[in-house]
Enzyme design. Sequence first.
Site, PDB file in Angstrom:
ATOM      1  N   ILE B 111       0.820  -1.214   0.000  1.00 36.46           N
ATOM      2  CA  ILE B 111       0.000   0.000   0.000  1.00 36.46           C
ATOM      3  C   ILE B 111       0.850   1.258   0.000  1.00 36.46           C
ATOM      4  CG2 ILE B 111      -0.205   0.354   2.503  1.00 36.46           C
ATOM      5  CD1 ILE B 111      -3.176   0.330   0.133  1.00 36.46           C
ATOM      6  N   TYR B 121     -11.121  -5.564   1.611  1.00 37.27           N
ATOM      7  CA  TYR B 121     -12.100  -6.271   2.433  1.00 37.27           C
ATOM      8  C   TYR B 121     -12.078  -5.638   3.815  1.00 37.27           C
ATOM      9  CZ  TYR B 121     -14.367 -10.428   4.472  1.00 37.27           C
ATOM     10  OH  TYR B 121     -15.219 -11.297   5.099  1.00 37.27           O
ATOM     11  N   ARG B 223       9.561  -4.274  -6.500  1.00 33.93           N
ATOM     12  CA  ARG B 223       9.105  -5.427  -5.728  1.00 33.93           C
ATOM     13  C   ARG B 223       9.471  -6.765  -6.361  1.00 33.93           C
ATOM     14  NH1 ARG B 223       8.721  -3.113  -0.852  1.00 33.93           N
ATOM     15  NH2 ARG B 223       7.326  -1.316  -0.890  1.00 33.93           N
TER      16      ARG B 223
END
Lengths: 302, 302, 302, 302
Positions: B111, B121, B223
């Site tokens: 994030i 969620y 990443r």
Amino acid sequence: MPLTPEQQAEIDELRAGARPTLRAVSEGMEKHLYLPHQVLDHGFVRVIDYMGDDAAITQAARVSYGRGTKTVNTDEGLIRYLMRHWHSTPFEMCEVKFHVKLPVFVARQWIRHRTANVNEYSARYSILDREFYIPAPEHLSAQSATNRQGRGALLEGAEAARVLDILREDAMRSYDHYESMLSDDGQKGLARELARMNLPANIYTQWYWKVDLHNLFHFLRLRADAHAQYEIRAYAETMCRIVADWVPFAYSAFEDYRLGGMQLSAKGIAVLKRRLAGETVTEETSGMSKGEWREFESAWEA
Amino acid sequence: MPLTPEQQAEIDELRAGARPTLRAVSEGMEKHLYLPHQVLDHGFVRVIDYMGDDAAITQAARVSYGRGTKTVNTDEGLIRYLMRHWHSTPFEMCEVKFHVKLPVFVARQWIRHRTANVNEYSARYSILDREFYIPAPEHLSAQSATNRQGRGALLEGAEAARVLDILREDAMRSYDHYESMLSDDGQKGLARELARMNLPANIYTQWYWKVDLHNLFHFLRLRADAHAQYEIRAYAETMCRIVADWVPFAYSAFEDYRLGGMQLSAKGIAVLKRRLAGETVTEETSGMSKGEWREFESAWEA
Amino acid sequence: MPLTPEQQAEIDELRAGARPTLRAVSEGMEKHLYLPHQVLDHGFVRVIDYMGDDAAITQAARVSYGRGTKTVNTDEGLIRYLMRHWHSTPFEMCEVKFHVKLPVFVARQWIRHRTANVNEYSARYSILDREFYIPAPEHLSAQSATNRQGRGALLEGAEAARVLDILREDAMRSYDHYESMLSDDGQKGLARELARMNLPANIYTQWYWKVDLHNLFHFLRLRADAHAQYEIRAYAETMCRIVADWVPFAYSAFEDYRLGGMQLSAKGIAVLKRRLAGETVTEETSGMSKGEWREFESAWEA
Amino acid sequence: MPLTPEQQAEIDELRAGARPTLRAVSEGMEKHLYLPHQVLDHGFVRVIDYMGDDAAITQAARVSYGRGTKTVNTDEGLIRYLMRHWHSTPFEMCEVKFHVKLPVFVARQWIRHRTANVNEYSARYSILDREFYIPAPEHLSAQSATNRQGRGALLEGAEAARVLDILREDAMRSYDHYESMLSDDGQKGLARELARMNLPANIYTQWYWKVDLHNLFHFLRLRADAHAQYEIRAYAETMCRIVADWVPFAYSAFEDYRLGGMQLSAKGIAVLKRRLAGETVTEETSGMSKGEWREFESAWEA
């Protein structure tokens, strides 16, 4: 209309080539794909691509494995709930890409909305076309006497003609000089990145503009508003009609809660509650400044 | 695999429903749509939607009326040129939406990339599932002795077993307590937004994550890099394979210029030029600090 | 209080070192600099730096050469006008940097606000402290029966004690295991980036968070709202008090137009106008859904 | 110089009013505050405010309680490490606000950098001044024959004079017409928001521009580059000098790793490694395209 036969042929070819996809499809949006909607005298908006539909909003809100909808009714109710409670992320899950042709002074207002992707036609690299925005008579307005950034009465007759003559002649002369500075016929042609500086702000440029639905709504709320300059509002209103076909539930919620809605201040709430209780409230007893009161009263006058 | 029969049925239904569209279609991406690619022990990445293909990149770069491509070769050459010269806006014209299931500690790293849209969620609203990431034996590593944020040798035998036992037992106990605090059977059930605070960072969460191709490449460069923590790298590598099928020219340029490329400092350029000219350069004559020199030499050692 | 003597000494040293500057200075904010405001049981907010004051907002709005203000009154009026008409860019011209210590589950909500700069304490690189959020008795609430993401009645007596025991014991056990997995005393110590996954979401983390005033107001409007989870609201309310001292005119406008304001839908406006005209409007004649009507009535009840 | 006596007086007043602050102070930057640095013929850059210094970067990287630095050396080493390894968030912890006066065609390039805050002088609300950019003779270049977005040889003699005459005369005529359309002397004055469309792109505008150090470095890397158009490069180079005084360690790292650095592709790395091993590599054996090879060779030629 602003298209050449070659451009029209390219669009026709694209419209002829339907292919199967497993993605969400919005029938309302498929009808718009690639077709130019004329705006102003030489401008347009056309949809180049889109992602998602109304169901994609609720599917994201639920982090679903499938389409995630039981009934269409439920979808609409949830979309209205999300809009009412300022849940922005589900609306960000739809995306749209436009090709827009617009005058430079409109582009300069538009680009102030930073949360979007833009690819503009480069006047460093290419030569701009001889196309300028000249206001239609019904949009040629005097400066407003009361609003420093607004328009007042229409110009008419000789006054209007004079202004239009200036705009047309200056545009043509600037473009003639642009071409003659660029020309390498018997001379060194001036660099394109320099020559462009002679062109006025009503010349047309074009760009690809891609934005998510939440940020598009934010843009439309500000630019389809009555206080926006007419020329950018004309684009915003065209886009409103397209969005209404693309995501009808979301657009309808946007109309109700944003476009047609209103922000009340704490003072405004207090005045309305006192009035609903039967009290007469005046500027003096409202606690508002002169300007706030004038705006408040014009919104709530009978 | 982490899907219930109901979830699988929803996915099957989506995969069965091809519909015609006039939009750009990437055949390579259609094959991936909705299908979960397993990552770690209970996680996955699946493509929910996409916008654009390789041609959409060059089409935007040219601000075209049609597909705008003469030959496939030209498209590839232009894409490589755009990547080489850091033109980011044409790559922003492609967009992809993933559904990702991932441990919370991975989500917290992920994030940090802000230029994306996310719908997670909600553990305020819903109850999380009993699913925890437990490292496979080949990923259970000791702290690196030399790199404060890296891993060293593998844990083995009793040491590994002990760690895995702790992780498993603490996860199960935390979840048991989560459930028992939530329960309103004979008691007031604790608010979900409070009960969740007892859950450890290896519990799985899920989200919809939507991003444009430029920002996705930026994410993947950082990443999918060898210095990234293994657990997020596993997601990045899965996404690399998907993107390679979606926009093969752009991915290939990304591999060459970013993933497999290297940033040289002014000092590094100078050292290489001296070496190419036949000079022997050592740490002392390089002008670099100890740390820079070590990194430089490890990149250029024979 | 959560500071060590060393930390307190560092803060004292900073507070002792006033230096001359030519920049805009907010006296109200100088008083806050570096001092921790306690939030929850172990958390805090402290101001590390700031840029601008009320006058900087109007100075930017006017693109001034100097301070650009004639009178303080004019400044306040202009700030209120800018807030009322959603001019966001002048408020973006003030910036503030906070150091915040907060539970991980609060950090996970907070980070959803993307338009800010963040530097978080790294649990890959360093070892977290043994500090966990345990709710005070007056915040230990049951799940709301009517609002899926809200709290209901307080837990009391044995029920409360049981929950607090679970939270405390699980936190301590998880941390004991975290330490014992990390330990390299007679064993290989597990990598920090892995060991942290055993820690629950009520452990404290900390970060530097920097944001402009417009985006801070957006954060505060959502997080100081009664619908926000109590734990993040506690931080937002502390920041509200700080901002009120920093930019009193802007904060007062924010309170009136945003915090204490209300968004009316087109339907809501219509109902109020009918009521002001003396008509009785019911849910049936309002055109609103059941949920909208309930929210509307609770806002406007006498 | 482009300032009126009133503007100069306002700046003098600001420079006379030092006040005590507890914030980080950069002596190098205090010297620049408010003073205009001339750029092009009528433009300028001046610093209006700043937040942070070199130490603020390392303080954020360490999430410190105090200044957090033991020695200046350590700070410099850490800053170089952070820059080398693409850690962007600590650099985002410094912020700067500029007042810039610049031609509209430069503003149009500049605004493409979206991660900044901007407040521009409004030509809807106010009347623009009669100031236009006219290139100095040493910047009046022909179109490059080889680079579609570059400049070639200088225009000279009569060719140069002719271009300068066109630019000057068109600018004056456009402005005369702008004024005469706006005038309400014996006529309705055209709305300002319409009249401005007659003004060419070399007219000067001004804005407040606020940006964090990471994004400023990104801007400077692209716009202080030799491939940037001269006119925006002139602004970037002025800002480079200011930043070097503000955060000398960060700027020095930026110069070494970014401005003076180079991105190598995987193919480029392979070619260099083969050459370092004594092999002769040619375009044919390099695996590069013609364009890549030409760029590579020009960077590495002896």
